[in-house]
Design a protein around this motif. Structure first.
Motif, PDB file in Angstrom:
ATOM      1  N   GLN A 137     -11.768   9.127  14.634  1.00  0.00           N
ATOM      2  CA  GLN A 137     -10.939  10.322  14.775  1.00  0.00           C
ATOM      3  C   GLN A 137      -9.975  10.456  13.595  1.00  0.00           C
ATOM      4  OE1 GLN A 137      -9.376   9.219  18.643  1.00  0.00           O
ATOM      5  NE2 GLN A 137     -10.710  10.678  19.683  1.00  0.00           N
ATOM      6  N   GLN A 138      -9.409   9.335  13.153  1.00  0.00           N
ATOM      7  CA  GLN A 138      -8.473   9.360  12.029  1.00  0.00           C
ATOM      8  C   GLN A 138      -9.129   9.851  10.748  1.00  0.00           C
ATOM      9  OE1 GLN A 138      -6.876   5.293  11.980  1.00  0.00           O
ATOM     10  NE2 GLN A 138      -4.847   6.188  11.903  1.00  0.00           N
ATOM     11  N   ALA A 139     -10.343   9.384  10.488  1.00  0.00           N
ATOM     12  CA  ALA A 139     -11.016   9.682   9.227  1.00  0.00           C
ATOM     13  C   ALA A 139     -11.266  11.172   9.037  1.00  0.00           C
ATOM     14  CB  ALA A 139     -12.341   8.925   9.156  1.00  0.00           C
ATOM     15  N   GLN A 140     -11.231  11.931  10.118  1.00  0.00           N
ATOM     16  CA  GLN A 140     -11.457  13.368  10.028  1.00  0.00           C
ATOM     17  C   GLN A 140     -10.198  14.138   9.656  1.00  0.00           C
ATOM     18  OE1 GLN A 140     -13.122  14.442  13.836  1.00  0.00           O
ATOM     19  NE2 GLN A 140     -14.942  13.176  13.567  1.00  0.00           N
ATOM     20  N   VAL A 141      -9.038  13.496   9.756  1.00  0.00           N
ATOM     21  CA  VAL A 141      -7.784  14.231   9.541  1.00  0.00           C
ATOM     22  C   VAL A 141      -6.845  13.566   8.536  1.00  0.00           C
ATOM     23  CG1 VAL A 141      -7.835  15.333  11.815  1.00  0.00           C
ATOM     24  CG2 VAL A 141      -6.767  13.082  11.567  1.00  0.00           C
ATOM     25  N   ALA A 142      -7.191  12.373   8.024  1.00  0.00           N
ATOM     26  CA  ALA A 142      -6.300  11.674   7.092  1.00  0.00           C
ATOM     27  C   ALA A 142      -7.116  10.880   6.091  1.00  0.00           C
ATOM     28  CB  ALA A 142      -5.349  10.742   7.854  1.00  0.00           C
ATOM     29  N   GLY A 143      -6.522  10.631   4.907  1.00  0.00           N
ATOM     30  CA  GLY A 143      -7.183   9.877   3.854  1.00  0.00           C
ATOM     31  C   GLY A 143      -7.001   8.385   4.014  1.00  0.00           C
ATOM     32  N   PRO A 144      -7.793   7.579   3.284  1.00  0.00           N
ATOM     33  CA  PRO A 144      -7.733   6.118   3.415  1.00  0.00           C
ATOM     34  C   PRO A 144      -6.359   5.521   3.116  1.00  0.00           C
ATOM     35  CG  PRO A 144      -9.699   6.778   2.210  1.00  0.00           C
ATOM     36  CD  PRO A 144      -8.861   8.004   2.358  1.00  0.00           C
TER      37      PRO A 144
ATOM     38  N   ILE B 198       0.802  -1.217   0.000  1.00  0.00           N
ATOM     39  CA  ILE B 198       0.000   0.000   0.000  1.00  0.00           C
ATOM     40  C   ILE B 198       0.839   1.274   0.000  1.00  0.00           C
ATOM     41  CG2 ILE B 198      -0.217   0.190   2.514  1.00  0.00           C
ATOM     42  CD1 ILE B 198      -2.966   0.871  -0.093  1.00  0.00           C
ATOM     43  N   ALA B 199       2.039   1.248   0.595  1.00  0.00           N
ATOM     44  CA  ALA B 199       2.856   2.457   0.688  1.00  0.00           C
ATOM     45  C   ALA B 199       3.207   3.049  -0.679  1.00  0.00           C
ATOM     46  CB  ALA B 199       4.126   2.173   1.495  1.00  0.00           C
ATOM     47  N   PRO B 200       3.602   2.239  -1.669  1.00  0.00           N
ATOM     48  CA  PRO B 200       3.903   2.834  -2.985  1.00  0.00           C
ATOM     49  C   PRO B 200       2.703   3.541  -3.611  1.00  0.00           C
ATOM     50  CG  PRO B 200       4.829   0.624  -2.838  1.00  0.00           C
ATOM     51  CD  PRO B 200       3.944   0.804  -1.641  1.00  0.00           C
ATOM     52  N   ILE B 201       1.494   3.021  -3.375  1.00  0.00           N
ATOM     53  CA  ILE B 201       0.293   3.677  -3.907  1.00  0.00           C
ATOM     54  C   ILE B 201       0.088   5.018  -3.224  1.00  0.00           C
ATOM     55  CG2 ILE B 201      -2.193   3.452  -4.242  1.00  0.00           C
ATOM     56  CD1 ILE B 201      -1.863   0.426  -4.130  1.00  0.00           C
ATOM     57  N   TRP B 202       0.272   5.042  -1.914  1.00  0.00           N
ATOM     58  CA  TRP B 202       0.138   6.290  -1.157  1.00  0.00           C
ATOM     59  C   TRP B 202       1.174   7.318  -1.617  1.00  0.00           C
ATOM     60  CZ3 TRP B 202       3.345   7.785   3.378  1.00  0.00           C
ATOM     61  CH2 TRP B 202       2.896   8.970   3.966  1.00  0.00           C
ATOM     62  N   LEU B 203       2.417   6.882  -1.798  1.00  0.00           N
ATOM     63  CA  LEU B 203       3.480   7.789  -2.239  1.00  0.00           C
ATOM     64  C   LEU B 203       3.220   8.304  -3.646  1.00  0.00           C
ATOM     65  CD1 LEU B 203       6.573   5.834  -0.837  1.00  0.00           C
ATOM     66  CD2 LEU B 203       5.648   7.993   0.026  1.00  0.00           C
ATOM     67  N   ALA B 204       2.722   7.428  -4.524  1.00  0.00           N
ATOM     68  CA  ALA B 204       2.467   7.838  -5.908  1.00  0.00           C
ATOM     69  C   ALA B 204       1.325   8.838  -6.016  1.00  0.00           C
ATOM     70  CB  ALA B 204       2.161   6.595  -6.766  1.00  0.00           C
ATOM     71  N   ARG B 205       0.447   8.865  -5.007  1.00  0.00           N
ATOM     72  CA  ARG B 205      -0.682   9.784  -5.024  1.00  0.00           C
ATOM     73  C   ARG B 205      -0.364  11.109  -4.340  1.00  0.00           C
ATOM     74  NH1 ARG B 205      -5.658   7.264  -5.965  1.00  0.00           N
ATOM     75  NH2 ARG B 205      -6.481   9.394  -5.876  1.00  0.00           N
TER      76      ARG B 205
ATOM     77  N   ARG C  41       1.886  13.194   1.763  1.00  0.00           N
ATOM     78  CA  ARG C  41       2.451  14.224   2.635  1.00  0.00           C
ATOM     79  C   ARG C  41       2.579  13.657   4.042  1.00  0.00           C
ATOM     80  NH1 ARG C  41      -0.919  19.768   1.114  1.00  0.00           N
ATOM     81  NH2 ARG C  41      -0.295  19.881  -1.107  1.00  0.00           N
ATOM     82  N   MET C  42       3.679  13.991   4.702  1.00  0.00           N
ATOM     83  CA  MET C  42       3.864  13.499   6.057  1.00  0.00           C
ATOM     84  C   MET C  42       2.846  14.152   6.981  1.00  0.00           C
ATOM     85  SD  MET C  42       6.086  11.239   5.801  1.00  0.00           S
ATOM     86  CE  MET C  42       6.347  10.896   7.538  1.00  0.00           C
TER      87      MET C  42
END
Length: 296
Positions: free
Chosen positions: A176-183, A52-59, A62-63
């Motif tokens: 709580q996570q869903a309000q501040v970060a994407g899937p 999943i990390a490469p998909i997140w990085l390719a999109r 942001r830290m």
């Protein structure tokens, strides 16, 4: 696309997502029986992160900020032990029974939400919890009545209940996570941090994996990503109340995969107990029609 087909698509995708995750459970049970629950859970976490990390990085990743990092770490720690206890329980219990007992997690989450978030507990939630508890007694009682409830199975049930409590708390953190970060970000840090947390136990629990466990582990990692993304996609396009029933299809999937993979028979007490637990979850999910019970 016709409107009715468009409305059914999120439901179908959510149903497929639950199926992916149920099949993942079957592969993880296979791997855990081969190399132990700890090693299988640790490797699954890192395989999932690597996928999943490469998909997140390719999109355009942001830290996260410090506050978001805190939520990622909390959920990573909770989910690490949630997964470890659940997959250990799978080595002691039939797949369908384990899934059925895990359905009590949403009911436990109701009370955790009261304690941690200050949410009000309705009378319906109290009744729902009673149904859920009755369902677990029916399932466990069925095993006792058949003379199959030994110390090994008791340990599996205890591990499953601990996993359900952690899963219930996991619901709170996800909200709580869903309000501040994407899937994609959530999935990446969920697997990565969970793997790092479990890695601290390697000196005590690690066993070298055998070659025949590699295939089910890779399948489990891929199915974890597919299931998580499918459910996230569906819940972003339809109301949660419309998709909640798809969660209970996990019992049907588990019954099928339990028989196909391990020739596990489905018993009447398991069916009856599951019906009570699902009825409790359905009752708890309905809009409140009666006054709430204030906390004392």
């Amino acid at each position: 696309m016709p409107p009715h087909r468009h409305a059914l698509l999120p439901f179908a995708v959510a149903l497929a997502g639950v199926g992916f995750l149920s099949l993942m459970d079957a592969f993880m049970k296979d791997a855990a029986l081969l190399i132990g629950a700890y090693t299988a859970t640790l490797l699954r976490a890192f395989i999932g992160a690597a996928l999943i990390a490469p998909i997140w990085l390719a999109r355009g990743a942001r830290m996260p900020s410090r506050s978001v990092w805190r939520l990622h770490w909390i959920r990573g720690v909770v989910s690490a032990f949630m997964a470890l206890t659940f997959f250990f329980a799978l080595t002691r219990l039939p797949l369908a029974e384990a899934i059925a007992l895990s359905f009590i997690a949403p009911l436990i989450a109701l009370f955790l939400a009261r304690v941690l978030l200050g949410e009000v507990i309705s009378r319906a939630a109290i009744g729902a919890s009673g149904l859920g508890f009755a369902g677990t007694l029916v399932i466990v009682g069925g095993r006792i009545g058949q003379g199959q409830f030994d110390s090994c199975m008791a340990l599996g049930v205890a591990s499953l209940f601990l996993s359900a409590v952690l899963y219930a708390y996991n619901f709170i953190v996800i909200r709580q996570q869903a309000q501040v970060a994407g899937p994609l970000e959530i999935a990446t840090f969920h697997s990565g941090i969970g793997g790092l947390v479990l890695l601290t136990l390697a000196p005590f629990l690690w066993t070298p994996p055998s070659a025949d466990a590699l295939a089910p582990l890779l399948a489990a990692g891929a199915l974890t990503v597919a299931g998580s993304l499918s459910i996230a996609w569906a819940y972003a396009r339809a109301e949660a109340s419309a998709l909640v029933p798809t969660e209970y299809s996990g019992f049907v999937w588990a019954s099928i995969f339990g028989w196909l993979f391990f020739r596990e028979a489905l018993t009447w007490p398991t069916l009856a107990g599951t019906a009570l637990i699902v009825a409790g979850c359905w009752l708890a999910a309905r809009p409140a029609r009666t006054s709430a019970i204030p906390a004392v």
